[in-house]
Every structure is written in structure tokens, then in C-alpha cells.
Design a protein around this motif. Structure first.
Motif, PDB file in Angstrom:
ATOM      1  N   UNK A 161       0.880  -1.194   0.011  1.00 27.05           N
ATOM      2  CA  UNK A 161      -0.038  -0.020   0.212  1.00 27.05           C
ATOM      3  C   UNK A 161       0.822   1.149  -0.032  1.00 27.05           C
ATOM      4  N   UNK A 162       1.989   1.292   0.968  1.00 27.67           N
ATOM      5  CA  UNK A 162       3.042   2.414   0.838  1.00 27.67           C
ATOM      6  C   UNK A 162       3.551   2.459  -0.691  1.00 27.67           C
ATOM      7  N   UNK A 163       3.903   1.437  -1.377  1.00 25.02           N
ATOM      8  CA  UNK A 163       4.146   1.573  -2.589  1.00 25.02           C
ATOM      9  C   UNK A 163       3.381   2.232  -3.622  1.00 25.02           C
ATOM     10  N   UNK A 164       1.861   1.864  -3.603  1.00 26.43           N
ATOM     11  CA  UNK A 164       1.130   2.272  -4.350  1.00 26.43           C
ATOM     12  C   UNK A 164       0.850   3.832  -4.052  1.00 26.43           C
ATOM     13  N   UNK A 165       0.951   4.105  -2.906  1.00 32.19           N
ATOM     14  CA  UNK A 165       0.584   5.437  -2.424  1.00 32.19           C
ATOM     15  C   UNK A 165       1.713   6.436  -2.842  1.00 32.19           C
ATOM     16  N   UNK A 166       2.988   5.928  -2.827  1.00 28.03           N
ATOM     17  CA  UNK A 166       4.481   6.610  -3.431  1.00 28.03           C
ATOM     18  C   UNK A 166       4.117   7.081  -5.007  1.00 28.03           C
ATOM     19  N   UNK A 167       3.782   5.904  -5.791  1.00 27.77           N
ATOM     20  CA  UNK A 167       3.703   6.227  -6.954  1.00 27.77           C
ATOM     21  C   UNK A 167       2.708   7.074  -7.445  1.00 27.77           C
ATOM     22  N   UNK A 168       1.276   6.683  -6.492  1.00 29.03           N
ATOM     23  CA  UNK A 168       0.352   7.670  -6.918  1.00 29.03           C
ATOM     24  C   UNK A 168       0.555   9.130  -6.557  1.00 29.03           C
ATOM     25  N   UNK A 169       1.210   9.341  -5.711  1.00 31.92           N
ATOM     26  CA  UNK A 169       1.506  10.963  -5.179  1.00 31.92           C
ATOM     27  C   UNK A 169       2.607  11.577  -6.145  1.00 31.92           C
ATOM     28  N   UNK A 170       3.602  10.579  -6.711  1.00 33.93           N
ATOM     29  CA  UNK A 170       4.428  10.810  -7.783  1.00 33.93           C
ATOM     30  C   UNK A 170       3.772  11.268  -8.933  1.00 33.93           C
ATOM     31  N   UNK A 171       2.658  10.374  -9.342  1.00 33.85           N
ATOM     32  CA  UNK A 171       1.859  10.810 -10.678  1.00 33.85           C
ATOM     33  C   UNK A 171       1.330  12.061 -10.585  1.00 33.85           C
ATOM     34  N   UNK A 172       0.577  12.168  -9.467  1.00 32.24           N
ATOM     35  CA  UNK A 172      -0.187  13.320  -9.310  1.00 32.24           C
ATOM     36  C   UNK A 172       0.655  14.680  -9.396  1.00 32.24           C
TER      37      UNK A 172
END
Length: 116
Positions: free
Chosen positions: A67-78
Motif C-alpha cells: 500500500x505504501x508503494x502504491x501511495x508513493x507512485x500515486x503521489x509521484x504521478x499526481x
């Protein structure tokens, strides 16, 4: 500064210190988001919902990592799209509130489609 902005800043600092920005194109970030989501699903693959809930203490460290990995990539993409994720989420909740108002009772039809 929101928690999302603060986390994004830390992630960007971590990335930039390692000179990874050149790899963090929107396409690569979106692909990484999907890959990490697949890794989350892999933890639960072949398990029934109740089994996952029963084993939550054993699975939690893996779930937290993915979940942390997913959140990190989501925040980077945003960040790459210059999207304020906190604002986008608030807008989406407002849109969904109009689309699915409380005074309209949601019912499932026999083909499991949400009726309006």
C-alpha cells in the motif's frame, strides 16, 4: 501544507537525491502503480475474504509495504501531472455525493447493476 503535500515533498526529496527523476515519466509511474497493485493482489490471491481478515496480523506487514508503494507512485504521478490530490479527492467526493445522493436508495437489479 497538507499531509499529502508533506509526504509528496519527502518522496520527491528521496527521489531527487538518488537522481531517479529521469525514470519517473508519467507512463513509467502509471505502469509502476499497476505493478505494485498487482503485488498487493498477489498477497491475497487464492484466499477467501474471511481468510484474509483472519490472517490480517500475519499479512499486515506485506500489505503495509505494498500500500505504501502504491501511495508513493500515486503521489509521484499526481505531482508529475501537477494535480493537487487532496483537492481532487474532495471534488470527487462532491461529485459522487451528487451522483449518489442519500435520498435515492441504491438497489441492485438482478444483473448486479446499480440502479439510479
Amino acid at each position: 501544507m497538507s499531509s499529502i503535500e508533506s509526504l509528496t515533498t519527502k518522496i520527491i526529496e528521496f527521489r531527487d537525491a538518488r537522481k531517479w527523476k529521469k525514470f519517473h515519466t508519467p507512463k513509467n509511474l502509471a505502469l509502476s502503480l499497476v505493478i505494485e497493485t498487482g503485488e498487493l493482489f498477489e498477497i491475497m490471491q487464492w484466499k477467501e475474504d474471511q481468510e484474509i481478515l483472519t490472517d490480517i496480523n500475519k499479512l499486515k506487514p506485506q500489505l503495509e509495504d505494498e500500500l505504501a508503494d502504491i501511495a508513493i507512485y500515486l503521489l509521484l504521478l499526481a505531482h508529475e501531472f501537477d494535480i493537487n490530490l487532496a483537492s481532487a479527492i474532495q471534488l470527487k467526493i462532491a461529485k459522487n455525493s451528487k451522483k449518489y445522493p442519500l435520498d435515492k436508495k441504491a438497489e441492485f437489479e438482478k444483473d448486479n447493476v446499480l440502479s439510479e
